[in-house]
Motif scaffolding. Structure first.
Motif, PDB file in Angstrom:
ATOM      1  N   TYR A   1       0.719  -1.167  -0.047  1.00  0.00           N
ATOM      2  CA  TYR A   1       0.015   0.100  -0.048  1.00  0.00           C
ATOM      3  C   TYR A   1       0.837   1.223  -0.139  1.00  0.00           C
ATOM      4  N   LYS A   2       0.384   2.385  -0.767  1.00  0.00           N
ATOM      5  CA  LYS A   2       1.191   3.281  -0.766  1.00  0.00           C
ATOM      6  C   LYS A   2       0.995   4.130   0.640  1.00  0.00           C
ATOM      7  N   MET A   3       2.153   5.115   0.951  1.00  0.00           N
ATOM      8  CA  MET A   3       1.757   5.838   2.225  1.00  0.00           C
ATOM      9  C   MET A   3       2.628   6.968   2.311  1.00  0.00           C
ATOM     10  N   LYS A   4       2.100   8.176   2.397  1.00  0.00           N
ATOM     11  CA  LYS A   4       2.787   9.391   2.430  1.00  0.00           C
ATOM     12  C   LYS A   4       3.671   9.592   3.503  1.00  0.00           C
ATOM     13  N   GLN A   5       4.703  10.551   3.710  1.00  0.00           N
ATOM     14  CA  GLN A   5       5.349  10.876   5.106  1.00  0.00           C
ATOM     15  C   GLN A   5       4.294  11.220   5.970  1.00  0.00           C
ATOM     16  N   HIS A   6       4.474  10.629   7.251  1.00  0.00           N
ATOM     17  CA  HIS A   6       3.721  10.893   8.384  1.00  0.00           C
ATOM     18  C   HIS A   6       2.308  10.716   8.207  1.00  0.00           C
ATOM     19  N   GLY A   7       1.964   9.572   7.336  1.00  0.00           N
ATOM     20  CA  GLY A   7       0.536   9.252   7.295  1.00  0.00           C
ATOM     21  C   GLY A   7      -0.454  10.355   6.401  1.00  0.00           C
ATOM     22  N   PHE A   8      -1.766  10.435   6.506  1.00  0.00           N
ATOM     23  CA  PHE A   8      -2.651  11.241   5.938  1.00  0.00           C
ATOM     24  C   PHE A   8      -3.594  12.034   6.718  1.00  0.00           C
ATOM     25  N   VAL A   9      -3.568  11.697   7.915  1.00  0.00           N
ATOM     26  CA  VAL A   9      -4.582  12.573   8.760  1.00  0.00           C
ATOM     27  C   VAL A   9      -4.438  13.897   8.796  1.00  0.00           C
TER      28      VAL A   9
END
Length: 291
Positions: A68-76
């Motif tokens: 799964y793709k994940m941005k730095q520090h998540g998305f919240v």
């Protein structure tokens, strides 16, 4: 923006990310939280990190044999919280639920509740993660506030109350990944750590604070600036933008860690991750105290 207030403090929270943007001492009209008018140094203030901390190897992670793709520090931090519940003038709760978009990168229903309350001692912040799924949900959660400083960063230090010594530091490299090492922090003097740009210009500093109760931000000669309760957070990260001589320092309670450099990581096996059982919730709390 959402504003709360009592006789001593004012605070402002953005519904996007439930991010604290101002925490003002009313008697001296001083804002403790970093604000960058043109975004040239750091455009954020105090983002909440979920469900990831740090950057993922190759921008992705592994879960049940699927990437799964994940941005730095998540998305919240980049999504609006869909519920706001006020409790008088000094307390507010923001709630975020999973959406079809979030499930593309984090395949779980989740509920994240963030409560801000101004009390006589300062600002109490509570984070509650709920798992309504039928499977175990892995996650990390972090609070990444930038605190304004007057004068030079070299005038400041932090002190870990209740911490075992020597203070242990997680190795970093290449920045912002961990290198898998952990060793005593050479700069520490028992439980005190002098700050300075030469110390932080090499990148983030990640500390093991499993035994610490709180962290104090102090200014020479002997002024206490802030006390941050960290009992619910096993890790603490220090950061200031590298090479920018920025007039703020981030003191970040973490329940989770960045990836170790290398291949994408299985989140069920990742060091520092929380594993939340079906139908369960996990609560984290901090109090930002002033003197």
């Amino acid at each position: 923006m959402i504003k709360i207030e009592n006789d001593k403090y004012q605070a402002e929270i953005n519904e996007v990310g439930a991010e604290l943007t101002h925490f003002v001492l009313k008697d001296v009209n001083y804002d403790l939280v970093w604000n960058d008018p043109d975004g040239s140094i750091w455009k954020r203030h105090a983002p909440i990190l979920f469900p990831a901390i740090g950057r993922s190897n190759e921008g992705k992670y592994l879960l049940n044999n699927k990437f799964y793709k994940m941005k730095q520090h998540g998305f919240v931090r980049d999504y609006r919280f869909d519920e706001v519940k006020r409790y008088g003038s000094a307390k507010v709760e923001l709630v975020q639920h999973a959406t079809p978009e979030t499930k593309k990168v984090f395949p779980f229903a989740y509920v994240l509740r963030v409560m801000y309350e101004l009390v006589s001692a300062g600002l109490k912040i509570s984070f509650t993660v709920e798992n309504p799924n039928q499977t175990i949900m892995p996650f990390a959660l972090g609070f990444h506030p930038g605190w304004n400083i007057k004068g030079f960063l070299e005038e400041y230090s932090i002190e870990l109350e209740g911490s075992a010594t020597p203070v242990a530091r997680y190795g970093v490299g290449p920045v912002p990944f961990r290198n898998g090492m952990i060793a005593p922090l050479a700069e520490a003097i028992f439980n005190k750590i002098p700050l300075g740009h030469s110390f932080l210009d090499q990148g983030l500093v990640i500390l093991d604070v499993h035994n610490a109760n709180s962290v104090l931000l102090k200014r020479k000669p002997d002024s206490n600036i802030l006390r941050i309760n960290i009992k619910d957070f096993p890790y603490l990260t220090l950061w200031s933008p590298e090479g920018k001589n920025a007039p703020f320092v981030c003191i970040e309670p973490f329940a989770g860690l960045p990836d170790k450099a290398g291949e994408p990581v299985d989140w069920y096996q990742k060091l520092g991750n929380n594993l939340l059982a079906p139908g369960e919730s996990k609560h984290f709390e901090t109090v930002i105290g002033t003197f």
